[in-house]
Design an enzyme around this catalytic site. Sequence first.
Site, PDB file in Angstrom:
ATOM      1  N   TYR A 198       0.846  -1.192   0.000  1.00 61.98           N
ATOM      2  CA  TYR A 198       0.000   0.000   0.000  1.00 61.98           C
ATOM      3  C   TYR A 198       0.880   1.239   0.000  1.00 61.98           C
ATOM      4  CZ  TYR A 198      -3.340   3.542   1.493  1.00 61.98           C
ATOM      5  OH  TYR A 198      -4.117   4.674   1.566  1.00 61.98           O
TER       6      TYR A 198
ATOM      7  N   ASP B 246      -0.687  16.290   5.395  1.00 63.74           N
ATOM      8  CA  ASP B 246      -1.576  15.570   4.478  1.00 63.74           C
ATOM      9  C   ASP B 246      -2.814  16.413   4.196  1.00 63.74           C
ATOM     10  OD1 ASP B 246      -2.827  13.592   2.982  1.00 63.74           O
ATOM     11  OD2 ASP B 246      -3.557  12.508   4.751  1.00 63.74           O
TER      12      ASP B 246
ATOM     13  N   ASP C 279      -3.066   5.633  -2.747  1.00 66.54           N
ATOM     14  CA  ASP C 279      -4.010   6.667  -2.309  1.00 66.54           C
ATOM     15  C   ASP C 279      -3.884   7.869  -3.243  1.00 66.54           C
ATOM     16  OD1 ASP C 279      -5.326   8.701  -0.939  1.00 66.54           O
ATOM     17  OD2 ASP C 279      -4.078   8.569   0.857  1.00 66.54           O
TER      18      ASP C 279
ATOM     19  N   ASP D 185      -5.997  10.554  -2.937  1.00 64.39           N
ATOM     20  CA  ASP D 185      -6.725  11.646  -2.285  1.00 64.39           C
ATOM     21  C   ASP D 185      -8.041  11.932  -3.030  1.00 64.39           C
ATOM     22  OD1 ASP D 185      -4.759  11.818  -0.370  1.00 64.39           O
ATOM     23  OD2 ASP D 185      -3.720  13.490  -1.306  1.00 64.39           O
TER      24      ASP D 185
ATOM     25  N   HIS E  74      -7.338   4.317  -4.589  1.00 68.27           N
ATOM     26  CA  HIS E  74      -8.590   4.730  -3.941  1.00 68.27           C
ATOM     27  C   HIS E  74      -8.743   6.236  -3.983  1.00 68.27           C
ATOM     28  CE1 HIS E  74      -6.999   6.067   0.001  1.00 68.27           C
ATOM     29  NE2 HIS E  74      -6.268   4.969   0.054  1.00 68.27           N
TER      30      HIS E  74
ATOM     31  N   GLU F 118     -11.275   9.532  -2.684  1.00 64.56           N
ATOM     32  CA  GLU F 118     -12.135   9.864  -1.550  1.00 64.56           C
ATOM     33  C   GLU F 118     -13.102  11.003  -1.853  1.00 64.56           C
ATOM     34  OE1 GLU F 118      -9.236  12.577   1.214  1.00 64.56           O
ATOM     35  OE2 GLU F 118      -8.530  10.589   0.596  1.00 64.56           O
TER      36      GLU F 118
ATOM     37  N   CYS G 276      -6.408  14.244   6.837  1.00 62.39           N
ATOM     38  CA  CYS G 276      -6.392  12.856   7.301  1.00 62.39           C
ATOM     39  C   CYS G 276      -7.799  12.435   7.687  1.00 62.39           C
ATOM     40  CB  CYS G 276      -5.453  12.717   8.489  1.00 62.39           C
ATOM     41  SG  CYS G 276      -5.582  11.117   9.335  1.00 62.39           S
TER      42      CYS G 276
ATOM     43  N   ARG H 202     -13.468   5.618  -1.490  1.00 60.02           N
ATOM     44  CA  ARG H 202     -13.405   5.840  -0.038  1.00 60.02           C
ATOM     45  C   ARG H 202     -14.451   6.886   0.344  1.00 60.02           C
ATOM     46  NH1 ARG H 202      -8.186   8.425   3.196  1.00 60.02           N
ATOM     47  NH2 ARG H 202      -9.402  10.060   4.223  1.00 60.02           N
TER      48      ARG H 202
ATOM     49  N   GLU I  81     -13.936   4.965   5.726  1.00 58.25           N
ATOM     50  CA  GLU I  81     -12.888   5.526   6.559  1.00 58.25           C
ATOM     51  C   GLU I  81     -13.389   5.899   7.938  1.00 58.25           C
ATOM     52  OE1 GLU I  81     -10.048   5.552   7.415  1.00 58.25           O
ATOM     53  OE2 GLU I  81      -8.860   7.168   6.526  1.00 58.25           O
TER      54      GLU I  81
ATOM     55  N   ASN J 279      -9.078   0.108   7.225  1.00 62.51           N
ATOM     56  CA  ASN J 279      -7.871   0.889   7.492  1.00 62.51           C
ATOM     57  C   ASN J 279      -7.510   0.746   8.964  1.00 62.51           C
ATOM     58  OD1 ASN J 279      -5.797   2.720   7.674  1.00 62.51           O
ATOM     59  ND2 ASN J 279      -7.061   4.531   7.337  1.00 62.51           N
TER      60      ASN J 279
END
Length: 308
Positions: free
Chosen positions: A48, A62, A89, A91, A116, A118, A126, A161, A191, A214
């Site tokens: 990952y 982040d 990821d 984002d 993924h 989101e 985060c 996500r 999440e 997660n």
Amino acid sequence: MLFATTPPEAKRRALREALRSGRLLRFPGAFSPLVAMLIERLGFDGVYISGAVLSADLGLPDVGLTTLTEVAWRSRQIARVTGLPAIVDIDTGFGEVLNVARTVQELEEMGLAGCHLEDQVNPKRCGHLDHKALVPVEEMERKVRAAVQARRDPNFLIIARTDARGVEGLEAAIERARAYVAAGADMIFPEALQSEEEFAAFRKALPDVPLLANMTEFGKSPLLSAERLEALGYNLVIYPVTGLRLAMKAVEEGFRHLLEAGTQEALLDRMQTRKELYELLQYERYTVFDQNVYNFRLEETTSSSENQ
């Protein structure tokens, strides 16, 4: 050596087949290609690549400051060294619908097995922090559809996500997940679920959809064991920041000792030796190209006066 012998298409097929196996797949986070090689050697199922870790490695929070170019290139470096599938990821997709489409195609070219996306508003944060904001469901649906339409390899995994649990509540998160599946998502990543019961509720609500858990430290979710997650019916678990946190704490403690003692002599038994590093790098195998590359002998020793 150089690149993994398994081509990206085969990694993607293997991931799809593994997701149908009924067992839980474990994907630790790799913050470098070398860590990805270790993940494979230890026997995990995949690698990952965390957006939070990549940001932190660049000295950034982040909050969506990394670019597609930075993420895609680092992902390529990590994916190329391992025969395991790697998921990354992305984002919020580095922009709007067209940006999401380009992102998916870039990642395919870089050898990734999936990504993924989101449903947060950019700048994101985060998933385990408070005061997140979400885009409308319809906007996320458009992004998911674009991701699905853009991929050339049907085995490239599109994971949606949702961060809705901490903003709109569990039922709203489930409804968003259903909408994203209808838009074409292959897997759902709920999440920051806050209890084992919520993990179970998500599985009950989406009985036929692959689910990602997660297990990040110091967050809102309980740290459930792999055995418990498998019993709950989850298909894949990520440990996104575990490696970075372990490494940074070890580096901090080691450097503190070096500053105070003036020598690393007492730290040698806590280090990966030169021999162990070279074995992980498969250094000796590079003689297939040049016989002079590995023409020395390594001795395993803990003495600072000898070769480490």
